[in-house]
Design a protein around this motif. Structure first.
Motif, mmCIF file in Angstrom:
data_model
loop_
_atom_site.group_PDB
_atom_site.id
_atom_site.type_symbol
_atom_site.label_atom_id
_atom_site.label_comp_id
_atom_site.label_asym_id
_atom_site.label_seq_id
_atom_site.Cartn_x
_atom_site.Cartn_y
_atom_site.Cartn_z
ATOM 1 N N MET A 119 -2.731 -4.073 9.542
ATOM 2 C CA MET A 119 -3.747 -4.806 8.784
ATOM 3 C C MET A 119 -3.129 -5.735 7.744
ATOM 4 O O MET A 119 -3.832 -6.284 6.898
ATOM 5 N N GLY A 120 -1.824 -5.928 7.786
ATOM 6 C CA GLY A 120 -1.175 -6.930 6.946
ATOM 7 C C GLY A 120 -0.630 -6.447 5.626
ATOM 8 O O GLY A 120 -0.252 -7.245 4.773
ATOM 9 N N MET A 121 -0.567 -5.130 5.432
ATOM 10 C CA MET A 121 -0.027 -4.583 4.189
ATOM 11 C C MET A 121 1.421 -4.150 4.398
ATOM 12 O O MET A 121 1.801 -3.765 5.497
ATOM 13 N N VAL A 122 2.192 -4.187 3.337
ATOM 14 C CA VAL A 122 3.524 -3.611 3.340
ATOM 15 C C VAL A 122 3.353 -2.173 2.861
ATOM 16 O O VAL A 122 2.883 -1.943 1.743
ATOM 17 N N VAL A 123 3.688 -1.213 3.692
ATOM 18 C CA VAL A 123 3.522 0.194 3.329
ATOM 19 C C VAL A 123 4.831 0.685 2.730
ATOM 20 O O VAL A 123 5.878 0.625 3.367
ATOM 21 N N VAL A 124 4.764 1.164 1.488
ATOM 22 C CA VAL A 124 5.971 1.597 0.798
ATOM 23 C C VAL A 124 6.481 2.906 1.401
ATOM 24 O O VAL A 124 5.719 3.678 1.982
ATOM 25 N N ALA A 166 0.851 -1.189 0.000
ATOM 26 C CA ALA A 166 0.000 0.000 0.000
ATOM 27 C C ALA A 166 0.886 1.237 0.000
ATOM 28 O O ALA A 166 1.966 1.244 0.586
ATOM 29 N N ALA A 167 0.397 2.277 -0.653
ATOM 30 C CA ALA A 167 1.067 3.575 -0.660
ATOM 31 C C ALA A 167 0.089 4.609 -0.117
ATOM 32 O O ALA A 167 -1.134 4.435 -0.219
ATOM 33 N N ILE A 168 0.633 5.671 0.439
ATOM 34 C CA ILE A 168 -0.188 6.706 1.064
ATOM 35 C C ILE A 168 0.054 8.037 0.361
ATOM 36 O O ILE A 168 1.197 8.482 0.229
ATOM 37 N N ALA A 169 -1.038 8.669 -0.060
ATOM 38 C CA ALA A 169 -1.008 10.020 -0.611
ATOM 39 C C ALA A 169 -1.876 10.881 0.299
ATOM 40 O O ALA A 169 -3.053 10.593 0.482
ATOM 41 N N SER A 170 -1.286 11.904 0.896
ATOM 42 C CA SER A 170 -2.037 12.725 1.850
ATOM 43 C C SER A 170 -2.188 14.145 1.331
ATOM 44 O O SER A 170 -1.457 14.592 0.449
ATOM 45 N N TYR A 171 -3.148 14.851 1.922
ATOM 46 C CA TYR A 171 -3.403 16.231 1.519
ATOM 47 C C TYR A 171 -4.046 16.978 2.675
ATOM 48 O O TYR A 171 -4.581 16.373 3.610
ATOM 49 N N SER A 172 -3.996 18.276 2.588
ATOM 50 C CA SER A 172 -4.743 19.132 3.511
ATOM 51 C C SER A 172 -4.895 20.502 2.875
ATOM 52 O O SER A 172 -4.269 20.815 1.862
ATOM 53 N N ALA A 173 -5.721 21.301 3.511
ATOM 54 C CA ALA A 173 -5.911 22.676 3.051
ATOM 55 C C ALA A 173 -4.728 23.545 3.443
ATOM 56 O O ALA A 173 -4.518 24.606 2.875
ATOM 57 N N GLY A 174 -3.942 23.081 4.395
ATOM 58 C CA GLY A 174 -2.823 23.860 4.903
ATOM 59 C C GLY A 174 -1.470 23.350 4.458
ATOM 60 O O GLY A 174 -1.349 22.455 3.625
ATOM 61 N N ARG A 175 -0.453 23.899 5.068
ATOM 62 C CA ARG A 175 0.912 23.634 4.630
ATOM 63 C C ARG A 175 1.482 22.303 5.100
ATOM 64 O O ARG A 175 2.513 21.862 4.589
ATOM 65 N N PHE A 176 0.838 21.628 6.066
ATOM 66 C CA PHE A 176 1.373 20.344 6.524
ATOM 67 C C PHE A 176 1.016 19.186 5.597
ATOM 68 O O PHE A 176 1.513 18.080 5.758
ATOM 69 N N SER A 177 0.126 19.425 4.637
ATOM 70 C CA SER A 177 -0.151 18.477 3.549
ATOM 71 C C SER A 177 -0.649 17.116 4.004
ATOM 72 O O SER A 177 -0.452 16.121 3.318
ATOM 73 N N GLY A 178 -1.271 17.048 5.151
ATOM 74 C CA GLY A 178 -1.789 15.777 5.630
ATOM 75 C C GLY A 178 -0.744 14.832 6.169
ATOM 76 O O GLY A 178 -1.008 13.647 6.374
ATOM 77 N N ALA A 179 0.456 15.333 6.426
ATOM 78 C CA ALA A 179 1.560 14.463 6.847
ATOM 79 C C ALA A 179 1.258 13.726 8.150
ATOM 80 O O ALA A 179 1.638 12.563 8.311
ATOM 81 N N ARG A 180 0.567 14.360 9.071
ATOM 82 C CA ARG A 180 0.257 13.697 10.344
ATOM 83 C C ARG A 180 -0.715 12.545 10.136
ATOM 84 O O ARG A 180 -0.610 11.504 10.795
ATOM 85 N N ALA A 181 -1.657 12.698 9.220
ATOM 86 C CA ALA A 181 -2.565 11.593 8.906
ATOM 87 C C ALA A 181 -1.809 10.453 8.231
ATOM 88 O O ALA A 181 -2.066 9.280 8.508
#
Length: 196
Positions: free
Chosen positions: A135-140, A109-124
């Motif tokens: 949950m059993g996935m390899v996160v790249v 699995a890969a993660i693409a995050s976003y936000s309205a602000g400058r942190f770009s969803g990095a905390r999520a």
């Protein structure tokens, strides 16, 4: 040979901005020749988790749950497009994800995050990394972080300005990393049955 990739998106808001990033990811992966489907949690519209798919007697799960379980099992890899809600993950996407468990196993699995602000969803994105691993996935390791999203992607998903240019430059490495793991996991599953 094409890979089957599911892109998951989880905002239920009426003025959803992150759908721009989800559509960008889908379109760019298709350009690479992958078979890609967007799974929109709002469109799937599962109830708040009461019973996981595996907890239903055979043949008794709601149809949309049964169909989605099959799509997850048949996929070679996943992309989770997540917004950041108050330093955390989107409840709609988390709810959809939690309805399944074994269906996710042995795939990247890969993660693409976003936000309205400058942190770009990095905390999520950080929170999702641990959740998806559990949950059993390899996160790249490669991620995409977009913010402010309204200044990076137009309503039709087209890149805008310097942020859009940066996203275009970052995407190939993100996709290459995911596809390397997709191919590795696919070969391993063919070579050796998973241990459980």
């Amino acid at each position: 040979m094409s890979n089957q990739i599911l892109v998951f998106y989880g905002s239920y808001r009426s003025d959803r901005m992150g759908i721009r990033l989800a559509e960008f990811v889908v379109e760019r992966l298709r350009r690479r020749g992958e078979v890609v489907e967007l799974i929109d949690a709002k469109a799937v519209n599962l109830p708040i988790l009461d019973r996981m798919y595996k907890e239903f007697p055979p043949g008794a799960a709601p149809e949309q749950l049964h169909r989605l379980a099959g799509k997850i099992r048949d996929a070679d890899g996943f992309v989770f497009v997540t917004g950041e809600y108050n330093w955390g993950i989107q409840p709609g996407l988390k709810n959809l994800t939690d309805h399944f468990l074994e269906e996710w196993f042995w795939r990247p699995a890969a993660i693409a995050s976003y936000s309205a602000g400058r942190f770009s969803g990095a905390r999520a994105a950080i929170a999702w990394h641990g959740t998806l691993s559990e949950m059993g996935m390899v996160v790249v390791s490669s991620t995409i972080a977009v913010g402010p999203i309204a200044q990076t992607l137009a309503a039709d998903g087209a890149p805008l300005g310097a942020g859009g240019e940066a996203l275009e430059r970052a995407f190939p490495r993100f996709a290459d990393d995911l596809m390397w793991w997709v191919e590795a996991a696919k070969m391993q599953r063919q070579r050796k049955k998973p241990p459980y």
